[in-house]
Enzyme design. Structure first.
Site, PDB file in Angstrom:
ATOM      1  N   CYS A 134      99.485  97.707  48.629  1.00 20.47           N
ATOM      2  CA  CYS A 134     100.572  99.037  48.442  1.00 20.47           C
ATOM      3  C   CYS A 134     101.761  98.485  49.191  1.00 20.47           C
ATOM      4  CB  CYS A 134     100.074 100.217  48.427  1.00 20.47           C
ATOM      5  SG  CYS A 134     100.574 101.650  48.256  1.00 20.47           S
TER       6      CYS A 134
ATOM      7  N   CYS B 287     103.693  98.524  45.359  1.00 18.33           N
ATOM      8  CA  CYS B 287     104.267  99.797  45.468  1.00 18.33           C
ATOM      9  C   CYS B 287     105.473  99.619  46.175  1.00 18.33           C
ATOM     10  CB  CYS B 287     103.305 101.356  45.441  1.00 18.33           C
ATOM     11  SG  CYS B 287     101.742 101.281  46.959  1.00 18.33           S
TER      12      CYS B 287
ATOM     13  N   LYS C 158     107.529  97.363  45.873  1.00 17.28           N
ATOM     14  CA  LYS C 158     108.259  97.323  43.625  1.00 17.28           C
ATOM     15  C   LYS C 158     108.954  98.281  43.748  1.00 17.28           C
ATOM     16  CE  LYS C 158     104.824  99.524  41.228  1.00 17.28           C
ATOM     17  NZ  LYS C 158     103.986  99.567  41.230  1.00 17.28           N
TER      18      LYS C 158
ATOM     19  N   TYR D 107     101.752 100.167  60.696  1.00 21.29           N
ATOM     20  CA  TYR D 107     100.841 100.154  59.859  1.00 21.29           C
ATOM     21  C   TYR D 107     100.046  99.205  61.606  1.00 21.29           C
ATOM     22  CZ  TYR D 107     100.200 101.705  55.630  1.00 21.29           C
ATOM     23  OH  TYR D 107     100.600 103.160  54.473  1.00 21.29           O
TER      24      TYR D 107
ATOM     25  N   ALA E 152      87.053  87.887  57.348  1.00 19.79           N
ATOM     26  CA  ALA E 152      85.549  87.706  57.985  1.00 19.79           C
ATOM     27  C   ALA E 152      84.650  88.335  56.376  1.00 19.79           C
ATOM     28  CB  ALA E 152      85.855  89.687  58.595  1.00 19.79           C
TER      29      ALA E 152
ATOM     30  N   GLY F  97     100.549  94.870  29.413  1.00 16.90           N
ATOM     31  CA  GLY F  97     101.149  95.874  28.596  1.00 16.90           C
ATOM     32  C   GLY F  97     100.812  97.745  29.241  1.00 16.90           C
TER      33      GLY F  97
ATOM     34  N   TYR G  91     100.968  99.319  33.082  1.00 14.44           N
ATOM     35  CA  TYR G  91     102.504 100.014  34.422  1.00 14.44           C
ATOM     36  C   TYR G  91     102.939  99.123  34.819  1.00 14.44           C
ATOM     37  CZ  TYR G  91      99.255 100.191  38.190  1.00 14.44           C
ATOM     38  OH  TYR G  91      98.682  99.552  39.707  1.00 14.44           O
TER      39      TYR G  91
ATOM     40  N   GLU H 294     106.876  98.096  34.898  1.00 18.38           N
ATOM     41  CA  GLU H 294     108.228  98.612  35.427  1.00 18.38           C
ATOM     42  C   GLU H 294     108.303  97.890  35.933  1.00 18.38           C
ATOM     43  OE1 GLU H 294     105.195 101.530  37.781  1.00 18.38           O
ATOM     44  OE2 GLU H 294     105.028  99.657  38.647  1.00 18.38           O
TER      45      GLU H 294
ATOM     46  N   ARG I 134      98.110 102.130  27.635  1.00 20.26           N
ATOM     47  CA  ARG I 134      96.920 102.771  27.494  1.00 20.26           C
ATOM     48  C   ARG I 134      96.203 103.679  28.637  1.00 20.26           C
ATOM     49  NH1 ARG I 134      94.697 100.181  22.713  1.00 20.26           N
ATOM     50  NH2 ARG I 134      95.169  98.176  22.526  1.00 20.26           N
TER      51      ARG I 134
ATOM     52  N   ASP J 200      90.176 100.009  45.672  1.00 27.15           N
ATOM     53  CA  ASP J 200      90.249  99.028  44.624  1.00 27.15           C
ATOM     54  C   ASP J 200      88.903  98.494  44.471  1.00 27.15           C
ATOM     55  OD1 ASP J 200      92.447  99.990  44.441  1.00 27.15           O
ATOM     56  OD2 ASP J 200      93.804  99.108  44.034  1.00 27.15           O
TER      57      ASP J 200
ATOM     58  N   THR K 158      96.287 104.189  45.231  1.00 25.59           N
ATOM     59  CA  THR K 158      96.926 103.846  46.607  1.00 25.59           C
ATOM     60  C   THR K 158      95.599 104.994  47.412  1.00 25.59           C
ATOM     61  OG1 THR K 158      98.087 102.484  47.027  1.00 25.59           O
ATOM     62  CG2 THR K 158      98.301 103.721  49.068  1.00 25.59           C
TER      63      THR K 158
ATOM     64  N   HIS L 245     117.751 127.260  37.325  1.00 22.55           N
ATOM     65  CA  HIS L 245     119.269 126.317  36.558  1.00 22.55           C
ATOM     66  C   HIS L 245     119.762 125.978  37.096  1.00 22.55           C
ATOM     67  CE1 HIS L 245     120.864 125.831  32.517  1.00 22.55           C
ATOM     68  NE2 HIS L 245     122.047 126.789  33.223  1.00 22.55           N
TER      69      HIS L 245
ATOM     70  N   GLU M 105     113.407 122.272  35.029  1.00 22.81           N
ATOM     71  CA  GLU M 105     112.997 123.676  34.647  1.00 22.81           C
ATOM     72  C   GLU M 105     112.882 124.352  33.001  1.00 22.81           C
ATOM     73  OE1 GLU M 105     116.950 126.198  33.317  1.00 22.81           O
ATOM     74  OE2 GLU M 105     118.302 124.323  33.380  1.00 22.81           O
TER      75      GLU M 105
END
Length: 448
Positions: free
Chosen positions: A44, A49, A52, A100, A116, A177, A179, A183, A206, A304, A312, A437, A442
């Site tokens: 990710c 993600c 991307k 991280y 590992a 086909g 995501y 994208e 799908r 995964d 994620t 609004h 809305e």
């Protein structure tokens, strides 16, 4: 900790699930080590993600700059420089990788920057040759892009490599086909590439609501993205000028400069040594129970690599629940019901709960409410693109069991709306909420 073990927990893979499990387990007092053969952060953060989504932001400027003229801004013709965006994205990814790693260090997690593999129920072998013993082993190695087994497949790339292209191609053929395919089709199109989406089947996305995905297909085609349906890949050949020629079943060959495979992701288990401990594999993924434990009492798996839900946030929750269960004295499982999802296409999709088709099959009596409208920004920009919102309700109880949206900012709006579906609120609850609004959101409380 027993003197028989070097660590209480050894995590293989420092992605979203692995890092969360490591941090939380260490917070519960466990002595934790994690091994990562590439970069800390996982798919990710490093090649999925996050980068991307940054490309999606960059792609949106193509339309925004054009629309700005209708709003009074004297915007000159602008040229896009791919290396600038590419290098800035890579720089941001490196910054996040550092954060991280800092999280692991701050929680006193030992990091081995090497591969590992499993030697036994309590043993892990590092690439350097060191044998490490741990009371528990957690596999969090994620998934890997699928590449079709056809002649010339090595001439194509996957989402792993797309962020490092030397230059922007003039023509792109994207296989898939789902995501990821849709994208990147939107991204490359906004970067002025000629895009062809090639599918083995006859529909995109799908699993998403049929009405929503049909609308995205219409919009994509109106923008100039080409589609080849029912077109299995046969082979790829490199031409003398360096371009590629793609041969598909039942159709004319496609001439292109880049082939991108976006045909799914497989759990990354090859070479892990799972057989050394007798870990059970089912349909190419590590088989686990509700607590993420394998058939081997000391070995767990999250994310995964288990192929439960490849998202994620799900991997993060699985890693957290594992650590709380094993080291925190708080046994708990992950609730997989009503998980929201998004497709960062152009425009994006947000979805949660049952599609109309799923609801009719499961509930029988269903009421559907839709709002098909042209966003205010599009009217002034003289852009004909329309949004589509959809509420799927239980016809007997009035409960909203699904929300599906195709619209600018749909994922941002859906995150809050997903709470309502998860909470079991009814259409009457939506109707009783005063509209904010003017806003696109809305429309969720104005459907009749």
């Amino acid at each position: 900790m027993s003197d028989d073990y070097d660590f209480d927990l050894f995590v293989i893979g420092a992605g979203s699930g692995g890092v969360r499990a490591s941090r939380v387990a260490a917070g519960h007092g466990a002595r934790v080590a994690v091994a990562e053969e590439y970069k800390v952060g996982g798919t990710c953060v490093i090649r999925g993600c996050v980068p991307k989504k940054l490309l999606v932001y960059g792609a949106h400027f193509a339309e925004d700059l054009k629309d700005a003229r209708r709003f009074g801004w004297n915007v000159p013709d602008c040229a896009f420089d791919w290396p600038t965006l590419r290098d800035n994205v890579i720089g941001e990814v490196s910054r996040l990788e550092g954060l991280y790693q800092q999280t692991l260090d701050n929680n006193k997690v030992t990091t081995f920057h090497e591969r590992a593999t499993i030697e036994g129920p309590h043993e892990v072998r590092l690439a350097s040759g060191r044998l490490v013993k741990a009371k528990y082993i957690l596999v969090a190695t994620g998934a890997w892009p699928n590449v079709p087994d056809v002649p010339g497949a090595e001439l194509g790339i996957t989402s792993n490599e797309v962020f490092h292209l030397e230059k922007m191609p003039r023509r792109v053929a994207i296989f898939g086909g789902g995501y990821i395919a849709n994208e990147f089709a939107g991204i490359f199109h906004e970067f002025a590439c000629e895009v062809t989406l090639v599918l083995r089947g006859d529909q995109i996305l799908r699993g998403y609501d049929e009405q929503i995905r049909d609308r995205l297909l219409q919009i994509s085609m109106s923008k100039g993205i080409q589609f080849r349906f029912n077109a299995p890949l046969e082979r790829i050949e490199k031409q003398e000028d360096g371009s590629l020629k793609v041969f598909i079943t039942g159709g004319a060959p496609i001439e292109t400069d880049l082939v991108l495979f976006a045909t799914g992701r497989n759990p990354k288990i090859d070479g892990l040594g799972l057989e050394n401990a007798g870990v059970e594999i089912e349909k190419g993924a590590i088989k686990v129970d509700a607590h993420s434990r394998t058939n081997v009492e000391s070995i767990y798996a999250v994310g995964d690599v288990t192929n439960r839900v490849q998202l994620t946030p799900v991997a993060i929750r699985e890693g957290h629940a594992f650590a709380d269960t094993v080291f925190g004295g708080n046994p708990r499982t992950v609730d997989y019901d009503c998980i929201p999802s998004a497709v960062f296409s152009h425009p994006p999709i947000g979805a949660v709960g049952m599609t109309e088709g799923e609801a009719r099959n499961k509930l029988g009596n269903v009421k559907v409410y839709t709002s098909d409208f042209r966003p205010m920004k599009n009217t002034l920009a003289n852009r004909n693109e329309r949004s589509l919102y959809k509420l799927v309700c239980n016809g007997l109880t009035d409960q909203v069991v699904g929300i599906h949206m195709l619209s600018p900012d749909a994922p941002e709006i859906l995150q809050a709306a997903a709470i309502a579906v998860k909470a079991g609120l009814t259409k009457a609850d939506f109707d009783a909420t005063v509209a904010l609004h003017p806003s696109m959101a809305e429309e969720l409380v104005l459907m009749r």
